[in-house]
Design an enzyme around this catalytic site. Structure first.
Site, mmCIF file in Angstrom:
data_model
loop_
_atom_site.group_PDB
_atom_site.id
_atom_site.type_symbol
_atom_site.label_atom_id
_atom_site.label_comp_id
_atom_site.label_asym_id
_atom_site.label_seq_id
_atom_site.Cartn_x
_atom_site.Cartn_y
_atom_site.Cartn_z
ATOM 1 N N SER A 111 0.841 -1.184 0.000
ATOM 2 C CA SER A 111 0.000 0.000 0.000
ATOM 3 C C SER A 111 0.890 1.253 0.000
ATOM 4 O O SER A 111 1.659 1.444 -0.937
ATOM 5 C CB SER A 111 -0.970 -0.047 1.180
ATOM 6 O OG SER A 111 -2.029 0.860 1.014
ATOM 7 N N TYR A 112 0.832 2.102 1.022
ATOM 8 C CA TYR A 112 1.736 3.255 1.045
ATOM 9 C C TYR A 112 3.189 2.774 1.064
ATOM 10 O O TYR A 112 4.069 3.410 0.477
ATOM 11 C CB TYR A 112 1.455 4.135 2.263
ATOM 12 C CG TYR A 112 1.988 5.549 2.145
ATOM 13 C CD1 TYR A 112 1.155 6.598 1.759
ATOM 14 C CD2 TYR A 112 3.321 5.841 2.412
ATOM 15 C CE1 TYR A 112 1.641 7.897 1.648
ATOM 16 C CE2 TYR A 112 3.816 7.131 2.302
ATOM 17 C CZ TYR A 112 2.969 8.163 1.918
ATOM 18 O OH TYR A 112 3.460 9.454 1.802
ATOM 19 N N ASP A 185 -8.572 -5.129 -6.343
ATOM 20 C CA ASP A 185 -8.215 -4.068 -5.392
ATOM 21 C C ASP A 185 -9.063 -2.825 -5.681
ATOM 22 O O ASP A 185 -8.887 -2.156 -6.698
ATOM 23 C CB ASP A 185 -6.726 -3.742 -5.514
ATOM 24 C CG ASP A 185 -6.211 -2.926 -4.347
ATOM 25 O OD1 ASP A 185 -7.011 -2.194 -3.736
ATOM 26 O OD2 ASP A 185 -5.004 -3.021 -4.037
#
Length: 244
Positions: A111-112, A185
């Site tokens: 993710s990040y 996603d």
């Protein structure tokens, strides 16, 4: 900056080990805690890497340190740059340790953290390899309530959006890259993967990629989870070469 290190069980300080840095790095999101790790920090997998002869290193950059909103706002309108500077400061300390091989350092995140892995490999020469799972490659693709909180409106900060998006620096890729994404996603949409892959192809940059057709944000399920970890382990061992 808070940090933690997992050493191989037969650690020998006279040897030089490769390092696998796990990162999340998003605003106010701590990973180094005196507690069992969070969702992205797979402690069992990191223990496995250590047993294979890899030092696992986790260091919270200052904007993700959990020290309140004031610690996160220095990145306002410019994501990636300050986080990478802190990551590299941590590596500078790490490389001074006699048991670390500074030429065999990898970075991985989800993710990040996947965004930071892409950003690091396109803005730094410190990493031999990186694994980016569910990564944002262009912040114009991400949801407005999060993105505009930190980058402002796209029309008011176009250069900040461009600077902060690894997609536009794909031609500068250094190190081996494995990108992982889930086809379902609905958080970090798969177009982030497609757009970054296309830029790498245009630039003639080799890379590896894996798509999981029935997973959402984060690969889930016992069978595909095992497939994911085998994929990551093989890629890491091949590129960090523990035991050498």
């Amino acid at each position: 900056m808070e940090a933690m290190m997992i050493k191989p069980p037969d650690f020998d300080p006279s040897r030089r080990y490769p390092v696998y840095q796990f990162t999340y790095g998003g605003p106010q999101r701590q990973e180094v805690l005196n507690a069992w790790p969070g969702i992205w920090n797979d402690f069992a997998y990191h223990q496995l890497l250590a047993r294979r002869g890899v030092i696992v290193w986790i260091c919270d950059n200052r904007t993700s340190s959990g020290k309140g909103a004031a610690s996160a706002w220095p990145l306002y309108k410019n994501l990636g740059e300050l986080e990478l500077r802190d990551i590299e400061d941590g590596l500078s300390w790490l490389k001074k340790q006699p048991y670390v091989d500074g030429s065999r350092i990898g970075i991985s995140g989800v993710s990040y953290g996947g965004f930071l892995a892409l950003y690091a490999l396109t803005h730094s020469k410190s990493f031999a390899m990186g694994i980016a799972e569910g990564a944002v490659s262009d912040w114009r693709n991400y949801d407005s309530i999060y993105t505009e909180r930190y980058l402002g409106l796209p029309g008011e900060n176009p250069e900040g959006y461009r600077r902060s998006s690894p997609r536009y620096s794909a031609a500068n890729l250094n190190g081996e890259l494995l990108m992982i994404h889930s086809a379902l996603d609905d958080n970090v949409h798969p177009q982030n993967l497609s757009q970054f892959a296309y830029e790498l192809q245009k630039a003639g940059k080799p890379f590896q990629m894996m798509v999981y057709p029935r997973s959402a944000h984060g690969v889930n399920g016992q069978d595909v989870g095992l497939h994911l970890r085998r994929l990551m382990l093989d890629f890491t061992i091949r590129n960090l070469r523990p035991g050498q």
